[in-house]
Scaffold this active site. Structure first.
Site, mmCIF file in Angstrom:
data_model
loop_
_atom_site.group_PDB
_atom_site.id
_atom_site.type_symbol
_atom_site.label_atom_id
_atom_site.label_comp_id
_atom_site.label_asym_id
_atom_site.label_seq_id
_atom_site.Cartn_x
_atom_site.Cartn_y
_atom_site.Cartn_z
ATOM 1 N N ASP A 76 -6.286 2.332 -2.950
ATOM 2 C CA ASP A 76 -7.474 2.320 -2.085
ATOM 3 C C ASP A 76 -7.620 3.593 -1.250
ATOM 4 O O ASP A 76 -8.666 3.848 -0.681
ATOM 5 C CB ASP A 76 -7.537 1.058 -1.205
ATOM 6 N N ARG A 77 -6.561 4.409 -1.178
ATOM 7 C CA ARG A 77 -6.669 5.644 -0.398
ATOM 8 C C ARG A 77 -6.929 6.842 -1.306
ATOM 9 O O ARG A 77 -6.622 6.797 -2.499
ATOM 10 C CB ARG A 77 -5.373 5.921 0.360
ATOM 11 N N ASP A 95 -2.984 6.190 -3.288
ATOM 12 C CA ASP A 95 -1.772 5.576 -2.741
ATOM 13 C C ASP A 95 -1.273 4.424 -3.605
ATOM 14 O O ASP A 95 -1.773 4.189 -4.713
ATOM 15 C CB ASP A 95 -2.016 5.098 -1.298
ATOM 16 N N SER A 115 0.797 -1.226 0.000
ATOM 17 C CA SER A 115 0.000 0.000 0.000
ATOM 18 C C SER A 115 0.829 1.275 0.000
ATOM 19 O O SER A 115 1.566 1.514 -0.938
ATOM 20 C CB SER A 115 -0.950 -0.044 1.183
ATOM 21 N N HIS A 116 0.731 2.052 1.066
ATOM 22 C CA HIS A 116 1.374 3.362 1.101
ATOM 23 C C HIS A 116 2.850 3.280 1.491
ATOM 24 O O HIS A 116 3.529 4.299 1.528
ATOM 25 C CB HIS A 116 0.635 4.261 2.093
ATOM 26 N N ASP A 147 -1.609 1.221 -3.796
ATOM 27 C CA ASP A 147 -2.518 0.203 -4.327
ATOM 28 C C ASP A 147 -3.894 0.755 -4.681
ATOM 29 O O ASP A 147 -4.815 -0.011 -4.978
ATOM 30 C CB ASP A 147 -2.647 -0.967 -3.347
ATOM 31 N N LYS A 190 -11.635 -0.150 0.593
ATOM 32 C CA LYS A 190 -11.727 1.278 0.383
ATOM 33 C C LYS A 190 -11.299 1.557 -1.055
ATOM 34 O O LYS A 190 -10.616 0.738 -1.665
ATOM 35 C CB LYS A 190 -10.889 2.047 1.399
HETATM 36 C C1 VG1 Z 1 -3.089 2.163 8.496
HETATM 37 C C2 VG1 Z 1 -4.303 3.030 8.730
HETATM 38 C C3 VG1 Z 1 -5.567 2.201 8.649
HETATM 39 C C4 VG1 Z 1 -5.616 1.489 7.293
HETATM 40 C C5 VG1 Z 1 -4.351 0.684 7.089
HETATM 41 C C6 VG1 Z 1 -4.284 0.049 5.719
HETATM 42 O O1 VG1 Z 1 -3.002 1.184 9.491
HETATM 43 O O2 VG1 Z 1 -4.212 3.680 9.976
HETATM 44 O O3 VG1 Z 1 -6.683 3.031 8.852
HETATM 45 O O4 VG1 Z 1 -6.736 0.642 7.225
HETATM 46 O O5 VG1 Z 1 -3.205 1.520 7.229
HETATM 47 O O6 VG1 Z 1 -4.334 1.013 4.711
HETATM 48 P P1 VG1 Z 1 -2.029 1.314 10.749
HETATM 49 O O7 VG1 Z 1 -2.187 0.040 11.504
HETATM 50 O O8 VG1 Z 1 -0.659 1.556 10.206
HETATM 51 O O9 VG1 Z 1 -2.512 2.514 11.506
HETATM 52 V V1 VG1 Z 1 -3.591 0.691 3.239
HETATM 53 O O10 VG1 Z 1 -4.048 1.843 2.180
HETATM 54 O O11 VG1 Z 1 -1.977 0.748 3.772
HETATM 55 O O12 VG1 Z 1 -3.949 -0.853 2.864
HETATM 56 CO CO CO Z 2 -3.581 1.327 0.343
#
Ligand code: VG1
Ligand code: CO
Length: 551
Positions: free
Chosen positions: A289-290, A285, A117-118, A287, A384
Site C-alpha cells: 500500500d505504500r 512496502d 505492513s512495513h 503489503d 492506499k
Molecule cells: C504509520 C504511518 C501512517 C500509516 C500507518 C500504516 O503509522 O505514520 O501514516 O497510515 O503507518 O501504514 P504510525 O502510527 O506508525 O505513525 V502501513 O503501510 O504500515 O499499513
Molecule cells: Co503498508
C-alpha cells in the site's frame, strides 16, 4: 463437520493501532492469541451472532512468516461462524489494495488482511491482522474500539475441525457448509489499474527507451509488478527487482524510504556513465500500500507526490473528469492544499491512518488521499495503493514527457514548495517517549506568541478531528506547534510499532522563492529542527544524537 467451541481467557493487549493489531510473531503464535482476536472481530461485525446467510469474506495477506498458518485458522473459524463463502488469494496472498479491490468488486461483507505492513517479518519479526468493512476500507475506530472491548470479555471461540484447505491453485473447496474460493490475487487488481490509466501511452513511453526500476523489496508487490509493469506494459525483464516475495522479506525492512530501500536508492543515484541511472524508480512496502517515487538523482517527498498527482490528475483517463476533493493526514504537508485551492475543490485534514479517509470517499467528498508516510491513493479502492501511485506517475510522465525532476520544478514554480521532512526516533523506552510528549505539552502555556529567531508561535494544540460525515471525534492525534508563517512542527507517537515507542517529528516550512527552493530540505529546515529540539529536549532526554530514519 464438527464445530467446536473452545474455552479461552481474554488477552488485555488486543487493541488495534493505527492500522490493525500488530505484535511479534511469537505473540501471535501463543495459544489462542490469534483465535481470540479473530473471534472478537467476528463477534463485533456479526454482532455476536452467526454471519447472515450468503455472506462472503475476503481473506489474504502479505505472505510474511505465519501467513499460511493464520489463513488456515481463519478459514476454519469463518466456517464455524457461519460465513457462506471466503475468497482467498492463491497461496494466501493478497496485497492490501488488492484485498480492498476484491471486497468491493465481489460485494463482500468485509475482509481480513494479514499484514504488519512495513514492519520486518520472519520468526523474530512482526505479524499483523486487520478487518476491513464492506466498503473495502480499514474498519473505523468505532469498530476497532468494539473489537478491543469484545476481546477483553471473550470466554470462547468457535472453530471447525478440518484438514488444511489447499491454497496453491485456483479452485473451489468446501469447508463444512462454507465455500472456499481460491482466486488469482493479481487479476482483479490489474484489470482495475488498466481501467484507470492510459496503458497505451505508458507502453509507448517505455518502448521509447524510458527506463524504470521497481523494487518490490521481496514483499507482496512482486507478482503484481511483474504482471503489470513487465508483462502488460512491456518494461524489460529485470525492471522489477527483489520481485520474489519471501516470508522474511530477505531479512530486510520492507519500508520504501531512503534508508530501507537502499538498493534502489543506490541504483537511482548511480553515477556510472556507461550505465546511467534509470529515469524512474519506485518501491513498495510489505503489503503493497505504500510507495516511494524517485527520479534520476531525485527524491519526491510523499506530500509533494500527492500534490503533483492532484495537479495532473486529469491526464489519467480514470480521473479525466477532475477530482471532487483531496484529503491528507494532519502531519502531511500542505502542498496538496495549495493545489486544491487552485482547483477550487475542498481539502480535508484528518488524523494519521487510512481509516479516516473512508467516510469522505464514501460520501463522494474526496477523490484523492495521501499521507506523508509514503501513502497515496484514491476512491478506486479504500486503501492506499502503492502500484496505483507508480502507474499514476508513469501516466503523468508519459503525457508530459518530462523528467521527474522537471515535473517537480514546474510544480514548485507554480505552487511554491512546502519543504518537508520527518525524523523518526525508533525503539525509545515507552516512559521516555511519553515523558518527552508530556514535556512538549507542558510548554504549551508559554509558547503562543514566543519568538524563536525568524519564527513566532501562532498556536499549539493536540490535534483532534470531528468526522464531517458521522460526527465521531478522535482526540490526541499529535502535538502541533504552528508558526505565524504557516511553518509547523508536529510531535506524534507511532501506533504501528511492536517494540518500545517510536517518536515522529514532522517538520514543514513554506518556500515561495524559486531560487531557494533547490536547497536541501534538511538545510532549509535546520532552524525548525533546532527549535523542535529546544522545546522538546529530545536529544538530551533520549541520548540520541540523530534520528533513526530521516525521510
Ligand atoms: C504509520 C504511518 C501512517 C500509516 C500507518 C500504516 O503509522 O505514520 O501514516 O497510515 O503507518 O501504514 P504510525 O502510527 O506508525 O505513525 V502501513 O503501510 O504500515 O499499513
Ligand atoms: Co503498508
Amino acid at each position: 463437520m464438527n464445530i467446536v467451541t473452545v474455552a479461552t481467557t481474554p488477552f488485555t493487549d488486543q487493541k488495534p493501532g493505527t492500522s490493525g493489531l500488530r505484535k511479534k510473531v511469537t505473540v501471535f503464535q501463543s495459544p489462542h492469541y490469534l483465535e481470540n482476536f479473530v473471534q472478537a472481530v467476528f463477534d463485533t461485525v456479526l454482532d455476536h451472532a452467526m454471519a447472515p446467510p450468503g455472506s462472503t469474506l475476503a481473506l489474504g495477506g502479505d505472505g510474511r512468516y505465519y501467513n499460511r498458518e493464520a489463513i488456515q485458522v481463519i478459514l476454519r473459524m469463518a466456517a464455524a461462524n457461519g460465513m457462506a463463502r471466503v475468497l482467498v488469494g492463491q497461496g494466501g496472498i493478497l496485497s492490501t489494495p488488492a484485498a480492498s479491490c476484491v471486497i468491493r468488486k465481489y460485494k463482500c461483507l468485509g475482509g481480513i488482511i494479514l499484514s504488519a505492513s512495513h514492519n520486518p517479518g520472519g520468526p523474530a519479526g512482526d505479524f499483523g491482522i486487520k478487518y476491513n468493512t464492506g466498503n473495502g476500507g480499514p474498519a473505523p475506530e468505532k469498530i476497532t474500539d468494539a473489537i478491543y472491548a469484545r476481546s477483553r470479555e471473550l470466554g470462547s471461540y468457535r472453530i471447525v475441525e478440518a484438514p488444511d484447505v489447499p491454497l496453491d491453485r485456483p479452485g473451489t473447496h468446501a469447508l463444512g457448509a462454507m465455500q472456499v474460493e481460491v482466486i488469482d490475487p493479481v487479476a482483479d487488481y490489474a484489470e482495475l489499474m488498466e481501467s484507470l490509466f492510459d496503458f497505451g501511452a505508458i507502453r509507448a513511453l517505455l518502448a521509447g527507451g524510458f527506463r524504470l526500476c521497481f523494487d518490490a523489496m521481496h514483499a507482496v508487490t512482486g507478482p503484481y509488478a511483474h504482471e503489470i509493469l513487465e508483462r502488460r506494459l512491456g518494461a524489460p525483464a529485470g525492471s522489477v527487482i527483489n520481485g520474489v516475495p519471501l516470508a522474511d522479506f530477505g531479512g530486510g525492512h520492507p519500508d520504501p524510504n531512503l534508508t530501507y530501500a537502499d538498493q534502489l536508492v543506490a541504483i537511482m543515484y548511480g553515477n556510472d556513465i556507461a550505465n546511467p541511472a534509470p529515469d524512474f524508480g519506485a518501491a513498495s512496502d510489505g503489503d503493497g500500500d505504500r510507495n516511494m517515487i524517485l527520479g534520476r538523482h531525485f527524491f519526491v517527498t510523499p506530500s509533494d507526490s500527492l500534490a503533483v498527482i492532484a495537479a495532473n490528475a486529469t491526464l489519467a483517463p480514470g480521473y479525466a473528469q477532475g477530482i471532487a476533493g483531496i484529503a491528507r493526514s494532519m502531519p502531511t504537508s500542505a502542498a496538496a492544499d495549495r493545489v486544491a485551492e487552485k482547483l477550487g475543490v475542498p481539502c480535508f485534514e484528518t488524523p494519521t491512518g487510512w481509516k479516516f479517509f473512508g467516510n469522505l470517499m464514501d460520501a463522494g467528498k474526496v477523490t484523492l488521499c495521501g499521507e506523508e508516510s509514503f501513502g497515496t491513493g484514491s476512491s478506486h479502492v479504500r486503501e492506499k495503493d502503492g502500484l496505483w501511485a507508480v502507474l499514476f506517475w508513469l501516466n503523468i510522465l508519459a503525457s508530459r514527457r518530462q523528467s521527474v525532476e522537471q515535473v517537480l520544478q514546474d510544480h514548485w514554480a507554480v505552487f511554491g514548495r512546502n519543504v518537508y521532512s520527518r525524523h523518526d526516533y525508533e525503539g525509545l523506552p515507552l516512559d521516555l517517549a511519553n515523558g518527552i510528549m508530556a514535556q512538549v505539552k507542558e510548554r504549551y502555556r508559554d509558547l503562543p506568541g514566543r519568538r524563536f529567531g525568524d519564527y513566532t508561535v501562532k498556536f499549539c494544540d493536540d490535534f483532534s478531528y470531528t468526522d464531517p460525515i458521522d460526527g465521531s471525534v478522535s482526540t490526541g492525534q499529535g502535538l502541533r506547534i504552528v508558526f505565524e508563517d504557516g511553518s509547523r512542527i508536529v510531535f506524534r507517537l507511532s501506533g504501528t510499532g511492536t517494540e518500545g515507542a517510536t517518536l515522529r517529528l514532522y517538520l514543514e516550512a513554506f518556500e515561495a522563492d524559486p531560487a531557494r527552493q533547490q536547497v536541501d530540505a534538511q538545510q532549509s529546515l535546520a532552524a525548525l529542527i533546532a527549535i523542535a529540539d529546544e522545546i522538546s529536549q529530545l536529544k538530551a532526554r533520549s541520548g540520541r544524537e540523530r534520528p533513526t530514519v530521516i525521510t
